[in-house]
Design an enzyme around this catalytic site. Structure first.
Site, PDB file in Angstrom:
ATOM      1  N   TYR A 104      12.145 -34.969  22.703  1.00  0.00           N
ATOM      2  CA  TYR A 104      12.414 -34.066  23.832  1.00  0.00           C
ATOM      3  C   TYR A 104      11.220 -33.155  23.997  1.00  0.00           C
ATOM      4  CZ  TYR A 104      14.638 -30.315  26.562  1.00  0.00           C
ATOM      5  OH  TYR A 104      14.945 -29.376  27.517  1.00  0.00           O
ATOM      6  N   ASP A 120       3.459 -32.589  20.554  1.00  0.00           N
ATOM      7  CA  ASP A 120       4.377 -31.527  20.920  1.00  0.00           C
ATOM      8  C   ASP A 120       4.849 -30.876  19.620  1.00  0.00           C
ATOM      9  OD1 ASP A 120       6.404 -29.873  21.623  1.00  0.00           O
ATOM     10  OD2 ASP A 120       7.393 -31.289  22.975  1.00  0.00           O
ATOM     11  N   LYS A 161       8.508 -21.658  20.384  1.00  0.00           N
ATOM     12  CA  LYS A 161       9.462 -21.271  19.331  1.00  0.00           C
ATOM     13  C   LYS A 161       8.894 -20.254  18.323  1.00  0.00           C
ATOM     14  CE  LYS A 161      12.275 -25.235  20.265  1.00  0.00           C
ATOM     15  NZ  LYS A 161      13.676 -25.243  20.529  1.00  0.00           N
TER      16      LYS A 161
HETATM   17  N1  PLP Z   1       9.284 -29.507  22.973  1.00  0.00           N
HETATM   18  C1  PLP Z   1      10.092 -29.574  21.911  1.00  0.00           C
HETATM   19  C2  PLP Z   1       9.689 -30.406  20.744  1.00  0.00           C
HETATM   20  C3  PLP Z   1      11.292 -28.858  21.892  1.00  0.00           C
HETATM   21  O1  PLP Z   1      12.100 -28.943  20.831  1.00  0.00           O
HETATM   22  C4  PLP Z   1      11.627 -28.072  23.021  1.00  0.00           C
HETATM   23  C5  PLP Z   1      12.893 -27.314  23.041  1.00  0.00           C
HETATM   24  O2  PLP Z   1      13.780 -27.482  22.270  1.00  0.00           O
HETATM   25  C6  PLP Z   1      10.744 -28.028  24.094  1.00  0.00           C
HETATM   26  C7  PLP Z   1       9.584 -28.748  24.044  1.00  0.00           C
HETATM   27  C8  PLP Z   1      11.056 -27.195  25.289  1.00  0.00           C
HETATM   28  O3  PLP Z   1      10.941 -25.839  24.961  1.00  0.00           O
HETATM   29  P1  PLP Z   1      11.722 -24.731  25.785  1.00  0.00           P
HETATM   30  O4  PLP Z   1      13.177 -24.932  25.527  1.00  0.00           O
HETATM   31  O5  PLP Z   1      11.189 -23.440  25.255  1.00  0.00           O
HETATM   32  O6  PLP Z   1      11.383 -24.939  27.229  1.00  0.00           O
END
Ligand code: PLP
Length: 431
Positions: free
Chosen positions: A147, A242, A270
């Protein structure tokens, strides 16, 4: 509406649903995968949270990853309080942005420059635009079950809530956009190679969670990240890690430092914001300087580099830089994971504890989970029963089998022991 303490959760949820779609502002919070009524939380301190009825829980959600120091860490609170007095947003450069950027670039091996945004979604979305601009190509490749936020084109076969709710993508994403995304199974180097052989000349980037967290914790198999690095390089595409979950979580330098594989672009979020809304993406100056105003690739944000978030991030990274912090996280998480695995075995419940550092998942599965297909085979009904039994016992886990749980520096011996005792009772109730 003013006073909520003492109100039953059902009532709060009904009120919320009147004004908020599904009663929540992010789908996984709604407990749909496990059933029942979500807990409305009022307060957090250290490893614990309290709901609106005053019940205390040991918290392993940690705001879905940011709270590596636990709730309301005194140094983070003081930094935010101090900044609030000085001003919460200027829309002009501040030294705080340079200070946090400096810390990021010192720690994350592949980052020479970073741009701050306000969420992980913005970070991945902007990184993809940059990758497409730099390569002059349009296709992006992602791995099934990973994700990367909710931007169009990244929801295709995604993990997290998309997996939890069993929806393949999302209405509202134009077909033409989804058609520019290719999906490969996670941890499958051969499939990636095949795809690059077929369409390599059109691929702008491969974006991947170096440790998947959004189908539950799934570490990369040996050689997977190295193959991804070699293939993208060979075909003139960018490798985008990511690290929104893994950045500063599994190692001071993220998963890329842990595994020794350097991507071209890194997405962060995060932990970087210490519980305030932050994201970032970074890479070599040569690539990052293609962003406006130095370059033509447009990207902007009214609250980007927000002073409150910068202060929370700086305070968090400074605490993390102290000696022994990651060792402590590792020790606590190991003790918890080993303790849980032992209790599952004793109760005769098939489960596999998967963990990298302080991120972990208990999969209700006979065999280790290595990709989306094996994650999807888990016994989600059993998970839901366990989840509710743990909640009853005062332990707050992510309300889905397909999410990572997190240990913070505030989880001490006492919290871990209480969690293991709770698991023993929960498993007995399950049998
Ligand atoms: N990338 C990863 C690996 C994530 O776990 C998340 C959110 O859980 C995101 C991107 C998206 O981040 P946000 O919820 O701050 O938009």
């Amino acid at each position: 509406m003013a006073r909520v303490s003492g109100y039953p959760m059902e009532r709060l949820y009904a009120q919320a649903r009147r004004y908020l779609p599904g009663g929540v502002n992010s789908p996984v919070r709604a407990f749909r995968a496990v059933g029942g009524t979500p807990r409305f939380l009022e307060r957090g301190e250290g490893a614990a949270v309290w709901d609106a009825e005053g019940r205390r829980y040991v918290d392993y959600v940690g705001s879905w990853g940011p709270l590596i120091l636990g709730h309301a860490h005194p140094e983070v609170v003081e930094a935010v309080r101090d900044q609030a007095r000085r001003g919460t947003s200027f829309g002009a450069p501040t030294v705080l942005e340079t200070e946090l950027a400096h810390r990021v670039c010192e720690r994350i091996p592949s980052c020479e420059k970073v741009r701050f945004v306000s969420s992980g979604t913005e970070a991945t979305m902007s990184a993809l635009r940059l990758a497409r601009a730099v390569t002059g190509r349009e296709l992006i490749v992602k791995a099934e079950g990973c994700y990367h936020g909710h931007a169009d084109g990244l929801l295709v076969k995604a993990g997290s809530g998309v997996m939890t709710l069993a929806i393949p993508g999302s209405p509202g994403v134009p077909e033409a956009v989804a058609a520019r995304t290719r999906v490969v199974p996670y941890n499958d180097a051969a499939a990636l190679e095949e795809l690059f052989d077929r369409e390599g000349r059109e691929i702008a980037c491969f974006i991947v969670e170096p440790i998947a967290g959004n189908m539950g914790v799934v570490p990369p198999v040996e050689g997977y990240l190295e193959t991804a690095r070699a293939l993208t390089r060979r075909h003139g595409a960018l490798l985008v890690f990511d690290e929104v979950i893994t950045g500063f979580r599994v190692h001071p330098g993220g998963a890329q430092a842990l595994y020794g594989v350097q991507p071209d672009l890194t997405c962060l979020g995060k932990v970087l914001g210490g519980g305030l809304p932050v994201g970032a993406f970074g890479g070599p100056a040569e690539i990052m300087d293609r962003l406006a105003p130095d370059g033509p690739v447009y990207q902007a944000g009214t609250l980007s580099g927000n002073p409150l978030a910068m202060r929370a991030g700086i305070a968090t990274l400074d605490v993390l830089a102290r000696e022994g912090v990651y060792d402590k996280l590792e020790r606590s998480a190991r003790r918890l994971a080993e303790g849980l695995q032992e209790r599952f075995a004793r109760a005769g419940v098939p489960a596999v504890l998967q963990r990298v550092g302080s991120m972990w998942t208990a999969f209700f599965s006979e065999a280790p989970v290595t990709d989306y297909a094996s994650a999807a085979r888990c016994d989600v009904r059993r998970f839901a029963q366990f989840f509710h039994a743990m909640l009853e016992q005062g332990v707050y886990l992510p309300p889905s089998q397909f999410e990572a749980a997190f240990v913070s520096t505030a989880h001490g011996e006492e919290e871990i022991a209480a969690t293991l005792a709770a698991a023993e009772r929960a498993l007995a109730a399950l049998a």
